[in-house]
Scaffold this motif. Structure first.
Motif, PDB file in Angstrom:
ATOM      1  N   ARG A 195       0.828  -1.206   0.000  1.00 50.42           N
ATOM      2  CA  ARG A 195       0.000   0.000   0.000  1.00 50.42           C
ATOM      3  C   ARG A 195       0.861   1.254   0.000  1.00 50.42           C
ATOM      4  O   ARG A 195       1.987   1.245   0.461  1.00 50.42           O
ATOM      5  N   SER A 196       0.275   2.333  -0.472  1.00 49.69           N
ATOM      6  CA  SER A 196       0.973   3.613  -0.521  1.00 49.69           C
ATOM      7  C   SER A 196       1.158   4.183   0.885  1.00 49.69           C
ATOM      8  O   SER A 196       0.291   4.038   1.751  1.00 49.69           O
ATOM      9  N   GLY A 197       2.262   4.858   1.095  1.00 42.84           N
ATOM     10  CA  GLY A 197       2.518   5.518   2.364  1.00 42.84           C
ATOM     11  C   GLY A 197       1.554   6.657   2.643  1.00 42.84           C
ATOM     12  O   GLY A 197       1.374   7.065   3.795  1.00 42.84           O
ATOM     13  N   TRP A 198       0.920   7.167   1.608  1.00 41.37           N
ATOM     14  CA  TRP A 198      -0.059   8.242   1.780  1.00 41.37           C
ATOM     15  C   TRP A 198      -1.252   7.791   2.607  1.00 41.37           C
ATOM     16  O   TRP A 198      -1.971   8.620   3.180  1.00 41.37           O
ATOM     17  N   LEU A 199      -1.487   6.483   2.693  1.00 36.78           N
ATOM     18  CA  LEU A 199      -2.589   5.976   3.513  1.00 36.78           C
ATOM     19  C   LEU A 199      -2.369   6.275   4.992  1.00 36.78           C
ATOM     20  O   LEU A 199      -3.309   6.210   5.786  1.00 36.78           O
ATOM     21  N   LEU A 200      -1.149   6.618   5.363  1.00 37.52           N
ATOM     22  CA  LEU A 200      -0.870   6.991   6.744  1.00 37.52           C
ATOM     23  C   LEU A 200      -1.702   8.196   7.165  1.00 37.52           C
ATOM     24  O   LEU A 200      -2.033   8.353   8.339  1.00 37.52           O
ATOM     25  N   LEU A 201      -2.079   9.023   6.205  1.00 35.00           N
ATOM     26  CA  LEU A 201      -2.917  10.185   6.509  1.00 35.00           C
ATOM     27  C   LEU A 201      -4.289   9.778   7.051  1.00 35.00           C
ATOM     28  O   LEU A 201      -4.945  10.564   7.740  1.00 35.00           O
ATOM     29  N   LEU A 202      -4.721   8.553   6.753  1.00 32.37           N
ATOM     30  CA  LEU A 202      -5.982   8.056   7.303  1.00 32.37           C
ATOM     31  C   LEU A 202      -5.954   7.985   8.827  1.00 32.37           C
ATOM     32  O   LEU A 202      -6.990   8.069   9.479  1.00 32.37           O
TER      33      LEU A 202
ATOM     34  N   ILE B   1     -11.924   6.554  12.467  1.00 34.45           N
ATOM     35  CA  ILE B   1     -12.073   5.222  11.877  1.00 34.45           C
ATOM     36  C   ILE B   1     -10.843   4.864  11.047  1.00 34.45           C
ATOM     37  O   ILE B   1     -10.410   3.712  11.033  1.00 34.45           O
ATOM     38  N   GLY B   2     -10.244   5.844  10.393  1.00 29.00           N
ATOM     39  CA  GLY B   2      -9.067   5.597   9.575  1.00 29.00           C
ATOM     40  C   GLY B   2      -7.891   5.055  10.369  1.00 29.00           C
ATOM     41  O   GLY B   2      -7.087   4.281   9.857  1.00 29.00           O
TER      42      GLY B   2
ATOM     43  N   PHE C 125      -8.014   2.891  12.735  1.00 30.87           N
ATOM     44  CA  PHE C 125      -8.189   1.439  12.834  1.00 30.87           C
ATOM     45  C   PHE C 125      -7.846   0.749  11.512  1.00 30.87           C
ATOM     46  O   PHE C 125      -7.313  -0.358  11.506  1.00 30.87           O
ATOM     47  N   VAL C 126      -8.137   1.402  10.413  1.00 30.70           N
ATOM     48  CA  VAL C 126      -7.803   0.853   9.098  1.00 30.70           C
ATOM     49  C   VAL C 126      -6.285   0.749   8.957  1.00 30.70           C
ATOM     50  O   VAL C 126      -5.743  -0.290   8.551  1.00 30.70           O
ATOM     51  N   VAL C 127      -5.585   1.819   9.314  1.00 31.65           N
ATOM     52  CA  VAL C 127      -4.118   1.813   9.222  1.00 31.65           C
ATOM     53  C   VAL C 127      -3.527   0.786  10.182  1.00 31.65           C
ATOM     54  O   VAL C 127      -2.589   0.061   9.838  1.00 31.65           O
ATOM     55  N   LEU C 128      -4.086   0.681  11.381  1.00 27.62           N
ATOM     56  CA  LEU C 128      -3.635  -0.335  12.333  1.00 27.62           C
ATOM     57  C   LEU C 128      -3.801  -1.732  11.750  1.00 27.62           C
ATOM     58  O   LEU C 128      -2.901  -2.573  11.876  1.00 27.62           O
ATOM     59  N   PHE C 129      -4.920  -1.983  11.086  1.00 30.60           N
ATOM     60  CA  PHE C 129      -5.138  -3.277  10.437  1.00 30.60           C
ATOM     61  C   PHE C 129      -4.060  -3.524   9.373  1.00 30.60           C
ATOM     62  O   PHE C 129      -3.541  -4.633   9.261  1.00 30.60           O
TER      63      PHE C 129
END
Length: 117
Positions: free
Chosen positions: A74-81, A86-87, A89-93
């Motif tokens: 996955r892209s590192g930009w997802l860290l912004l979630l 709720i985001g 928990f997504v990043v933790l997953f």
């Protein structure tokens, strides 16, 4: 402790991949040091030690978090979630998930590459 120092040696390395082991050992040791420094700060009545430590390790913490996302493909930009309720928990997953086996767009599988500690 080797995983902690490996992250520090790769201080601002956002490229590549980080194994779960590297990421979680760094987070564990970082948390323990932060708690100890916070206790010392409370004892002396000043928040300077934990604050300086947190500031000094901001970049390597972000870098290893991005590399961990890269390991899952996955892209590192997802860290912004992680800045949303709720985001987070997504990043933790994603951080908990097993990395992509073999090579992906972010580099070779870190399980197959000898650790450079």
């Amino acid at each position: 402790m080797n995983w902690y120092t490996a992250v520090l040696k790769n201080y601002a390395g956002f490229a590549g991949r980080a194994r779960r082991q590297e990421f979680w050992w760094f987070i564990l040791i970082n948390t323990v040091v932060t708690v100890v420094l916070t206790l010392v700060d409370n004892a002396i009545g000043s928040p300077i030690l934990a604050g300086l430590y947190g500031l000094a390790l901001l970049v390597p913490t972000l870098a290893v978090a991005v590399r961990r996302l890269h390991d899952t493909g996955r892209s590192g930009w997802l860290l912004l979630l992680s800045f949303t309720c709720i985001g987070w928990f997504v990043v933790l997953f994603f951080w908990i998930s097993e990395g992509t086996q073999g090579q992906n767009q972010y580099g070779d599988d870190p399980k197959l590459v000898p650790a450079q500690v």
